[in-house]
Design a protein around this motif. Structure first.
Motif, PDB file in Angstrom:
ATOM      1  N   UNK A 144       0.848  -1.206   0.000  1.00  0.00           N
ATOM      2  CA  UNK A 144       0.000   0.000   0.000  1.00  0.00           C
ATOM      3  C   UNK A 144       0.877   1.246   0.000  1.00  0.00           C
ATOM      4  N   UNK A 145       0.617   2.155  -0.928  1.00  0.00           N
ATOM      5  CA  UNK A 145       1.398   3.394  -1.001  1.00  0.00           C
ATOM      6  C   UNK A 145       0.533   4.650  -0.960  1.00  0.00           C
ATOM      7  N   UNK A 146      -0.742   4.477  -0.675  1.00  0.00           N
ATOM      8  CA  UNK A 146      -1.654   5.622  -0.589  1.00  0.00           C
ATOM      9  C   UNK A 146      -2.126   5.861   0.847  1.00  0.00           C
ATOM     10  N   UNK A 147      -1.261   5.514   1.800  1.00  0.00           N
ATOM     11  CA  UNK A 147      -1.587   5.717   3.217  1.00  0.00           C
ATOM     12  C   UNK A 147      -0.362   6.244   3.949  1.00  0.00           C
ATOM     13  N   UNK A 148      -0.566   7.292   4.734  1.00  0.00           N
ATOM     14  CA  UNK A 148       0.494   7.876   5.550  1.00  0.00           C
ATOM     15  C   UNK A 148       0.155   7.634   7.018  1.00  0.00           C
ATOM     16  N   UNK A 149       1.115   7.119   7.771  1.00  0.00           N
ATOM     17  CA  UNK A 149       0.924   6.866   9.195  1.00  0.00           C
ATOM     18  C   UNK A 149       1.916   7.703   9.990  1.00  0.00           C
ATOM     19  N   UNK A 150       1.423   8.341  11.036  1.00  0.00           N
ATOM     20  CA  UNK A 150       2.308   9.167  11.853  1.00  0.00           C
ATOM     21  C   UNK A 150       1.831   9.202  13.297  1.00  0.00           C
ATOM     22  N   UNK A 151       2.696   9.679  14.175  1.00  0.00           N
ATOM     23  CA  UNK A 151       2.401   9.715  15.604  1.00  0.00           C
ATOM     24  C   UNK A 151       1.864  11.083  16.006  1.00  0.00           C
ATOM     25  N   UNK A 152       0.687  11.100  16.634  1.00  0.00           N
ATOM     26  CA  UNK A 152       0.083  12.357  17.082  1.00  0.00           C
ATOM     27  C   UNK A 152      -1.075  12.056  18.014  1.00  0.00           C
ATOM     28  N   UNK A 153      -1.286  12.937  18.998  1.00  0.00           N
ATOM     29  CA  UNK A 153      -2.513  12.813  19.766  1.00  0.00           C
ATOM     30  C   UNK A 153      -3.648  13.396  18.938  1.00  0.00           C
ATOM     31  N   UNK A 154      -4.846  13.048  19.291  1.00  0.00           N
ATOM     32  CA  UNK A 154      -6.007  13.425  18.482  1.00  0.00           C
ATOM     33  C   UNK A 154      -6.154  14.942  18.366  1.00  0.00           C
ATOM     34  N   UNK A 155      -5.922  15.647  19.457  1.00  0.00           N
ATOM     35  CA  UNK A 155      -6.128  17.097  19.460  1.00  0.00           C
ATOM     36  C   UNK A 155      -5.171  17.831  18.535  1.00  0.00           C
ATOM     37  N   UNK A 156      -4.047  17.226  18.215  1.00  0.00           N
ATOM     38  CA  UNK A 156      -3.043  17.882  17.383  1.00  0.00           C
ATOM     39  C   UNK A 156      -3.225  17.614  15.890  1.00  0.00           C
ATOM     40  N   UNK A 157      -4.171  16.760  15.534  1.00  0.00           N
ATOM     41  CA  UNK A 157      -4.409  16.453  14.128  1.00  0.00           C
ATOM     42  C   UNK A 157      -5.046  17.673  13.454  1.00  0.00           C
ATOM     43  N   UNK A 158      -4.528  18.043  12.288  1.00  0.00           N
ATOM     44  CA  UNK A 158      -5.047  19.200  11.552  1.00  0.00           C
ATOM     45  C   UNK A 158      -5.342  18.802  10.107  1.00  0.00           C
ATOM     46  N   UNK A 159      -5.939  19.734   9.373  1.00  0.00           N
ATOM     47  CA  UNK A 159      -6.224  19.505   7.959  1.00  0.00           C
ATOM     48  C   UNK A 159      -7.707  19.389   7.692  1.00  0.00           C
ATOM     49  N   UNK A 160      -8.029  19.117   6.425  1.00  0.00           N
ATOM     50  CA  UNK A 160      -9.403  18.922   5.997  1.00  0.00           C
ATOM     51  C   UNK A 160      -9.488  17.643   5.175  1.00  0.00           C
ATOM     52  N   UNK A 161     -10.492  16.842   5.461  1.00  0.00           N
ATOM     53  CA  UNK A 161     -10.630  15.540   4.827  1.00  0.00           C
ATOM     54  C   UNK A 161     -12.091  15.287   4.478  1.00  0.00           C
ATOM     55  N   UNK A 162     -12.319  14.454   3.467  1.00  0.00           N
ATOM     56  CA  UNK A 162     -13.699  14.123   3.113  1.00  0.00           C
ATOM     57  C   UNK A 162     -14.371  13.356   4.247  1.00  0.00           C
ATOM     58  N   UNK A 163     -13.652  12.404   4.805  1.00  0.00           N
ATOM     59  CA  UNK A 163     -14.182  11.569   5.885  1.00  0.00           C
ATOM     60  C   UNK A 163     -13.192  11.512   7.041  1.00  0.00           C
ATOM     61  N   UNK A 164     -13.709  11.578   8.259  1.00  0.00           N
ATOM     62  CA  UNK A 164     -12.884  11.432   9.453  1.00  0.00           C
ATOM     63  C   UNK A 164     -13.427  10.259  10.258  1.00  0.00           C
ATOM     64  N   UNK A 165     -12.544   9.358  10.660  1.00  0.00           N
ATOM     65  CA  UNK A 165     -12.950   8.197  11.444  1.00  0.00           C
ATOM     66  C   UNK A 165     -12.230   8.179  12.783  1.00  0.00           C
ATOM     67  N   UNK A 166     -12.907   7.664  13.781  1.00  0.00           N
ATOM     68  CA  UNK A 166     -12.327   7.554  15.119  1.00  0.00           C
ATOM     69  C   UNK A 166     -13.007   6.362  15.797  1.00  0.00           C
ATOM     70  N   UNK A 167     -12.359   5.222  15.726  1.00  0.00           N
ATOM     71  CA  UNK A 167     -12.977   3.968  16.153  1.00  0.00           C
ATOM     72  C   UNK A 167     -12.363   3.447  17.448  1.00  0.00           C
ATOM     73  N   UNK A 168     -13.204   3.256  18.436  1.00  0.00           N
ATOM     74  CA  UNK A 168     -12.797   2.665  19.713  1.00  0.00           C
ATOM     75  C   UNK A 168     -11.686   3.450  20.397  1.00  0.00           C
ATOM     76  N   UNK A 169     -11.767   4.762  20.307  1.00  0.00           N
ATOM     77  CA  UNK A 169     -10.784   5.652  20.921  1.00  0.00           C
ATOM     78  C   UNK A 169     -11.374   6.405  22.106  1.00  0.00           C
ATOM     79  N   UNK A 170     -12.651   6.728  22.022  1.00  0.00           N
ATOM     80  CA  UNK A 170     -13.307   7.551  23.042  1.00  0.00           C
ATOM     81  C   UNK A 170     -13.277   6.913  24.429  1.00  0.00           C
ATOM     82  N   UNK A 171     -13.037   5.609  24.493  1.00  0.00           N
ATOM     83  CA  UNK A 171     -12.944   4.913  25.772  1.00  0.00           C
ATOM     84  C   UNK A 171     -11.876   5.535  26.671  1.00  0.00           C
ATOM     85  N   UNK A 172     -10.900   6.229  26.048  1.00  0.00           N
ATOM     86  CA  UNK A 172      -9.802   6.839  26.795  1.00  0.00           C
ATOM     87  C   UNK A 172     -10.058   8.299  27.152  1.00  0.00           C
TER      88      UNK A 172
END
Length: 264
Positions: A144-172
């Motif tokens: 796969x070459x169309x995916x970028x992975x990086x380290x960040x807490x949720x609050x520091x994520x920036x940008x604009x995207x068509x879809x935003x997902x957040x799965x099984x994270x709110x437990x924290x």
């Protein structure tokens, strides 16, 4: 992350399993009026956990490893069901190819990788460097070459995207921070937000309380339940309306899934 991954391992803590999410003693102290006060630092706790023993545990759960106990296998099944429900929705829509997707708390790439395989342009982050690195490794292994992975807490994520997902994270996320977290996710999305969380009901609250009486043998993170009305209100405040919803419940995994579309 997952800040990650943990849908609701309430019942796991109830059973005192090694995968339990029971209260943990990680805290920072300060002095107020001459008294020493203890304040839980959830973000640091989660980062430390998923960069150490938590990574080893959850990497096995979110894989095809046979080195899991019955509780962990049940959690894997529940999480897989939630992921599959999202993929089914997106597949039914038939329009994800070429679209941008931001996966917040990507864990080992359980959702990000199949979305990339469907043609989406992925930006995926996790508070745990170990998790994000493993997700990147898995993606590269699949070519796969169309995916970028990086380290960040949720609050520091920036940008604009068509879809935003957040799965099984709110437990924290503590209850008082849930609305702010949802609103931040919405600020990143042009069209759609997909979020799952552990619903706060009398039954799940009871399971959690019982579980706290029998914590697992190793340090884990705190687990927070959230009232669905709070999540829906935060989505509505941000100009989103729930379009589809699902509930996944196995013996040891409970997760409410909402898809919200921008209407304003």
């Amino acid at each position: 992350m997952k800040i990650q991954s943990s849908a609701v391992i309430l019942a796991a803590s109830m059973m005192g399993a090694t995968s339990a999410f029971a209260p943990a003693p990680f805290a920072k102290t300060s002095r107020v009026g001459g008294l020493q006060m203890s304040q839980v630092d959830d973000k640091t706790e989660v980062r430390e956990y998923f960069n150490s023993e938590g990574f080893n545990r959850w990497n096995k759960i979110y894989s095809e490893s046979d080195d899991v106990n019955s509780v962990q296998l049940d959690i894997r099944t529940g999480h897989d069901q939630t992921i599959q429900k999202i993929l089914n929705w997106i597949s039914d829509d038939g329009d994800i190819a070429g679209k941008t997707v931001c996966d917040c708390g990507c864990g080992v790439g359980s959702l990000a990788i199949p979305l990339a395989q469907m043609g989406a342009k992925i930006s995926a982050s996790d508070i745990s460097d170990a998790m994000a690195t493993e997700a990147e490794r898995r993606a590269k292994e699949l070519g796969i070459n169309n995916a970028k992975f990086y380290t960040s807490d949720l609050e520091s994520v920036t940008g604009k995207y068509d879809t935003v997902t957040c799965v099984d994270v709110a437990i924290h996320y503590p209850t008082e921070k849930m609305s702010e977290m949802v609103e931040h996710l919405c600020s990143l999305a042009d069209d759609r937000v997909l979020i799952s969380f552990a619903p706060k009901t009398w039954y799940y609250s009871l399971l959690k309380k019982v579980g706290e009486l029998f914590p697992g043998p190793s340090k884990t993170t705190r687990a927070y339940l959230h009232e669905e009305e709070v999540v829906r209100n935060a989505l509505k405040k941000s100009g989103f309306e729930v379009a589809r919803e699902e509930m996944t419940g196995t013996n040891f995994y409970f997760s409410r899934l909402l898809e919200a579309k921008r209407v304003a």
